[in-house]
Design an enzyme around this catalytic site. Structure first.
Site, mmCIF file in Angstrom:
data_model
loop_
_atom_site.group_PDB
_atom_site.id
_atom_site.type_symbol
_atom_site.label_atom_id
_atom_site.label_comp_id
_atom_site.label_asym_id
_atom_site.label_seq_id
_atom_site.Cartn_x
_atom_site.Cartn_y
_atom_site.Cartn_z
ATOM 1 N N ASP A 234 0.875 -1.184 0.000
ATOM 2 C CA ASP A 234 0.000 0.000 0.000
ATOM 3 C C ASP A 234 0.901 1.219 0.000
ATOM 4 O OD1 ASP A 234 -3.202 0.550 1.462
ATOM 5 O OD2 ASP A 234 -1.913 2.063 0.555
ATOM 6 N N ASN B 59 -9.338 7.248 8.932
ATOM 7 C CA ASN B 59 -9.274 5.805 8.651
ATOM 8 C C ASN B 59 -9.611 4.969 9.888
ATOM 9 O OD1 ASN B 59 -6.145 6.356 6.893
ATOM 10 N ND2 ASN B 59 -8.212 6.404 6.066
ATOM 11 N N ASN C 250 -11.834 4.656 12.123
ATOM 12 C CA ASN C 250 -13.136 4.090 12.479
ATOM 13 C C ASN C 250 -13.350 2.723 11.850
ATOM 14 O OD1 ASN C 250 -13.648 4.821 9.755
ATOM 15 N ND2 ASN C 250 -15.821 5.047 10.191
ATOM 16 N N LYS D 105 0.712 2.494 5.975
ATOM 17 C CA LYS D 105 -0.355 1.527 6.282
ATOM 18 C C LYS D 105 0.149 0.099 6.228
ATOM 19 C CE LYS D 105 -4.488 4.100 5.035
ATOM 20 N NZ LYS D 105 -5.718 4.168 4.224
ATOM 21 N N ILE E 140 1.538 -0.340 -6.443
ATOM 22 C CA ILE E 140 1.573 -1.629 -7.148
ATOM 23 C C ILE E 140 1.811 -1.423 -8.648
ATOM 24 C CG2 ILE E 140 -0.936 -1.753 -7.553
ATOM 25 C CD1 ILE E 140 1.351 -4.728 -6.621
ATOM 26 N N ASP F 171 -9.075 0.911 -3.849
ATOM 27 C CA ASP F 171 -10.129 1.916 -3.811
ATOM 28 C C ASP F 171 -10.197 2.729 -5.096
ATOM 29 O OD1 ASP F 171 -7.903 3.412 -3.736
ATOM 30 O OD2 ASP F 171 -8.389 4.509 -1.909
ATOM 31 N N CYS G 5 -14.022 -6.757 -18.413
ATOM 32 C CA CYS G 5 -14.955 -7.390 -19.360
ATOM 33 C C CYS G 5 -16.263 -6.616 -19.499
ATOM 34 C CB CYS G 5 -15.291 -8.815 -18.910
ATOM 35 S SG CYS G 5 -14.135 -10.055 -19.508
ATOM 36 N N CYS H 12 -19.028 25.021 -20.302
ATOM 37 C CA CYS H 12 -19.828 26.244 -20.244
ATOM 38 C C CYS H 12 -20.824 26.213 -19.084
ATOM 39 C CB CYS H 12 -20.533 26.510 -21.575
ATOM 40 S SG CYS H 12 -21.375 25.083 -22.232
#
Lengths: 334, 664
Positions: free
Chosen positions: B50, B58, B60, B74, B98, B119, B163, B175
């Site tokens: 990560d 974060n 909670n 993290k 990644i 995410d 896919c 506009c």
């Protein structure tokens, strides 16, 4: 009444920041109600640990762990609140430090008594009582005591890969946000004529649900069950086993005759033939972590709903089938 | 640990768990839960990656983190906490993205299976391709609020992540943003653009001044006058906004007067716009209304500070204060390097205050309801609400899928959907009947992936093809492009090889209607054959790129009439039919920006911040409303007694950046 019985104390800036992502989902009012709620969790196994984690993170006022049992080897499969080295120590006490680390604003306590030694009045100290790893007799008694004292009651268990949650919220009033689509006329840029547009508006509706006690959902007739109720029969079998032997079947007892004997009684009674054989032969021993997470997640959310009086509660039995991965709500005993 | 105790699992699953090596991509809400499940189950070899650091919001749900960990990696903290659960696990962590080239196909090949806990769509697309290339099973998952889903992605057996078409990014015509806002979101997008114009990276696509090329306005009789006026007023001179602000030393009164008085008066002069609309009312700095809308005076309403409504005069005060702070922050940064600029961040007090104040002032001017700072933060920051329970449930399902993969029972890995309410069959967790088979026309996982690109070859540059089409839209990392037949390489992933082509139009290099391009991304081990179809670029101002990607050329033809309809709207979305894989038009304004910043190496802290922004929340699924309708219809027909049918599993993936994607 879904009235505001909570002190009108505002959330602090720190609470607003910490709970930001969930306040954006269930609203400020729910968060305030959560902050006033006192919860009792009976039985701190892997499933109990998941429930505890979820409601402590959500920000309730206080959580009490009631458990006279000690940490056992089977707890290593999913009880992440009790450190490995706490083997043999009281499970409620062993779980407090890590549980407290989840949220310093929640008052987390351990009580090492046996639930059988607690008077009925004990349960009135809580807004919600959630019982796991109890016998049918214990569940009935606690459920009854909670009913008398107007305490919301939950029960549930995880055996290996399968599990359930049960709720008796008596008469439960709640609100629900319903999205309605409204047609509106707008004049869009570049369009000479008015065109129709749909707009979503949120309407808050009030509802009431009536629940039945745990005893009403036991041994219901086959005709009152939907056809894919395999997990319900398993719950009966495993509860009967626990009632008889005072414990759940251990991993070392995999394939034991005693469990088969209990299963045969239910298979015969409900004329199930070989319908649940694959479940009886499946992993029913100790508690598997991902399943505790699933069923404990459902239970946690149901407790949050009950406390915040927001959202339709499951009335009254949620079952998780590890074979189909289907999670289903049965309405039994009404 | 379950796998260490004999009898908990069957021997074969037990051994498979102990011998497996798994990768978790993402250590956020779902990632933390997956990691806990894995170590408790007895998985030994686990790697987790990560690039994000821990934020208070974060805590909670990302329960492996505590307040004392805020600001730390993290992946690192998740590993530390998980090791206290099971000290015997061997967890390798990476504080990294990644998508970097360090994690190539051979990296993915190390694993028995990969679990996504991401995410954002870009990273999902990338891991999807890497797992297809490495032929490693991938378990994809996502949550949004009370809802979530889990699905298996396995080459040849199941659908891949790409896919099915995903919901198009929501964008707004320029506009509408600049001239004729009609909803709060238009004002919020405008305010974020304004932030970048004044303090952030200037982007010509994010101009905030009146748009004189508005087709509605150009019908006006006074068009000539408008055009001649525009430059001396500085309203359409793109470079000037920042320069002008600097020249007046970010004087908040002068800025306010230009933005909310002079520019509005100018808009009013484009009288065609206001024939059927409520005309905007210019505001004067000295006379800001101090009543709170809906209240007789400014009162402290119950609720969070952020949920109180500001009067316009309060907005003015917040505007002045935030401009003062932001301009001095910018000045301090630019003393280090003149190219430095601020990056908008919803969690930065001044940045958020500025956008909330400007959005509300503009809304007031146009007669649009004002929003609280709390609500504006949701919309401007694309916050998708996230809770612990949903993540726990979805992560539990992910690990049950992992068991099935380890038991070599991939066909049992049917997609499962967590619903916020039970369906008509009383199901809350709804499994599909079967694993969804691959789409044979998928431009990613088909045996020979093909796509049709309808684009204006005379007005699109090679650079736009590279960045907007291949990198942003098709999510390639480092594409090579060769013209089929001639073998001419027009884009090379090697630095310096094809830079000369960047500003050439496709046509100039011989790319025209009917040309076939061979596109290769070596890193993703992905090859795509692209057939070019000429399509006139409709945008008048030409500041955004319009294109369509399809599976088959035939799909384009019947729609051509619609597609070439002149419009300045660059956000038009075509409805897809069964044969069409992806039909969507796209603007260049959003993600390009990110790339630009990533490419610049002069300020690495900026880069980090931006990426964090991007990865902030756990998300990804929004259930389609159609589900409910299907449910309703089915329950009306009492479908329960009929042979059970597949249902309710229409889910569109959404993206963190999709709602207000027009700026970062």
């Amino acid at each position: 009444m879904v009235e505001d019985k909570n002190q009108n104390v505002e959330l602090t800036d720190h609470e607003a920041e910490l709970y930001d992502r969930q306040i954006r989902l269930w609203g400020l009012e729910s968060q305030k109600r959560l902050r006033a709620a006192k919860i009792l969790i009976i039985g701190l196994n892997g499933y109990g640990a998941e429930i505890a984690k979820n409601i402590i993170l959500a920000g309730v006022k206080a959580v009490t762990f009631l458990d006279h049992r000690n940490v056992a080897v089977e707890d290593w499969c999913s009880q992440f609140l009790a450190p490995k080295e706490s083997l043999g120590k009281n499970r409620a006490e062993a779980s407090v430090p890590r549980a407290q680390n989840l949220n310093s604003m929640v008052d987390v306590k351990a009580d090492t008594s046996n639930v059988d030694d607690k008077p009925d009045t004990y349960f009135s100290e809580f807004n919600v009582v959630c019982a796991t790893q109890c016998t049918i007799m214990q569940i009935k008694r606690i459920n009854e005591a909670c009913r008398k004292q107007n305490v919301k009651f939950f029960a549930g268990d995880v055996w290996g890969l399968l599990g359930y949650t049960f709720a008796d919220l008596m008469t439960h009033e709640y609100v629900e946000d319903v999205v309605q689509t409204k047609k509106i006329q707008i004049s869009d840029s570049g369009e000479p004529v008015q065109k129709e547009k749909f707009e979503n508006i949120v309407v808050t509706e009030k509802h009431t649900e009536t629940f039945v006690p745990f005893k009403s959902i036991l041994n219901v007739t086959k005709s009152s069950l939907p056809k894919d109720s395999e997990v319900y029969y398993m719950i009966l079998i495993l509860h009967n086993y626990r009632e008889k032997y005072g414990k759940d079947p251990l991993p070392s007892e995999r394939g034991s005759e005693n469990l088969k004997a209990e299963a045969d009684i239910i298979i015969k009674k409900y004329d199930l033939e070989d319908k649940i054989d694959h479940l009886i032969e499946s992993d029913l021993y100790a508690q598997i972590s991902p399943v505790c997470a699933i069923v404990g997640g459902i239970m946690g959310q149901e407790i949050i709903k009950a406390v915040s009086q927001k959202g339709t509660p499951h009335n009254n039995l949620f079952t998780f089938n590890p074979d189909t991965l289907c999670g289903k709500i049965l309405r039994l005993g009404h | 640990m379950a796998a260490n105790i004999s009898g908990v699992f069957t021997e074969s699953l037990r051994n498979a768990i102990l011998q497996s090596k798994v990768l978790i991509v993402g250590a956020g809400g779902i990632g933390c839960e997956i990691l806990k499940n894995l170590v408790m189950t007895g998985f030994v070899n686990i790697e987790i990656i990560d690039l994000d650091t821990i934020d208070v919001s974060n805590l909670n749900r990302q329960f492996l983190f505590q307040k004392k960990h805020v600001g730390k990696s993290k992946a690192d903290v998740a590993r530390e906490t998980a090791l206290t659960f099971n000290p015997d696990a061997k967890i390798v962590h990476y504080h990294d993205s990644i998508t970097t080239s360090d994690y190539g196909v051979s990296f993915f090949k190390k694993f028995t299976l990969v679990m996504n806990a991401l995410d954002n769509r870009a990273a999902r697309n990338h891991v999807n391709r890497m797992c297809l290339a490495a032929d490693v099973p991938l378990i994809e998952s996502g949550t949004a609020g009370y809802e979530g889903q889990v699905e298996l992605i396995k080459k040849g057996l199941s659908q891949c992540y790409e896919c099915t078409p995903k919901a198009a990014q929501k964008t707004f015509p320029g506009c509408t943003i600049r001239n004729t806002p009609s909803e709060p979101i238009h004002c919020i997008v405008w305010a974020k653009h304004l932030f970048n114009q004044l303090f952030g990276e200037e982007d010509p696509d994010q101009d905030v001044s009146p748009d004189t090329a508005d087709p509605e306005a150009t019908d006006s009789a006074g068009q000539g006058a408008l055009n001649s006026e525009s430059n001396e007023k500085g309203n359409v001179d793109r470079i000037s906004t920042r320069g002008w602000a600097q020249s007046c030393n970010y004087d908040s009164e002068k800025l306010f007067t230009k933005l909310f008085h002079d520019d509005i008066k100018y808009l009013l002069s484009m009288d065609n716009l206001w024939k059927k609309r409520r005309p905007p009312i210019p505001l004067s700095w000295k006379e800001l209304p101090d009543g709170v809308p809906g209240c007789s005076k400014e009162v402290n309403e119950p609720g969070l500070k952020d949920q109180q409504r500001w009067s316009i005069s309060k907005c003015g005060t917040v505007f002045a204060e935030s401009v003062k702070s932001l301009s001095s922050n910018l000045k301090a940064l630019q003393e280090k390097s003149p190219n430095n600029h601020l990056v908008w961040d919803k969690d930065d007090q001044n940045s958020m205050d500025f956008v909330a104040a400007c959005a509300n002032i503009r809304a007031y001017i146009f007669g649009i309801p004002q929003k609280t700072r709390f609500d504006i933060k949701s919309m401007a920051g694309n916050i998708i609400p996230a809770i612990a329970t949903t993540n726990a449930i979805v992560a539990g399902l992910v690990v049950l899928h992992a068991f099935r993969i380890l038991e070599n029972n991939l066909k049992a890995c049917k997609s499962v959907y967590l619903r916020s309410k039970m369906n008509h069959r009383n199901q809350l967790l709804v499994p599909e009947k079967n694993v969804n088979p691959p789409n044979p026309k998928c431009y990613v996982c088909a045996p020979t992936p093909q796509a049709v690109l309808a684009i204006d070859t005379s007005k699109t540059t090679i650079k736009e093809l590279d960045e907007v089409v291949l990198k942003n839209r098709l999510n390639m990392i480092a594409p090579d492009v060769m013209i089929d037949g001639t073998g001419n390489v027009v884009i090379s992933s090697e630095e310096g090889e094809t830079e000369d082509n960047n500003n050439k139009f496709l046509e100039e290099l011989g790319i025209k209607d009917g040309t076939i391009l061979k596109v290769d991304d070596f890193h993703q081990n992905y090859s795509l054959t692209v057939t070019i179809v000429y399509r006139e670029r409709p945008s008048l101002k030409g500041d955004s790129l319009d294109f369509v990607i399809l599976a088959k050329e035939q799909d384009l033809k019947p729609k051509e009439e619609d597609l070439v309809k002149p419009s300045t709207s660059n956000g038009q979305v075509e409805t897809s039919d069964d044969n069409v894989m992806i039909v969507e038009t796209e603007t260049s304004s959003d993600v390009t920006k990110k790339r630009k910043i990533e490419a610049s190496e002069e300020n690495s802290s900026k880069k980090r911040k931006l990426e964090i922004n991007d990865m902030d929340d756990d998300i990804s699924i929004i259930e389609n409303d159609i589900n409910n309708d299907i449910d309703k219809v089915k329950s009306n027909f009492k479908a329960q007694n009929i042979e059970e049918k597949d249902d309710d599993c229409l889910i569109v993936h959404d993206d963190n950046k999709s709602i207000v994607a027009t700026s970062q």
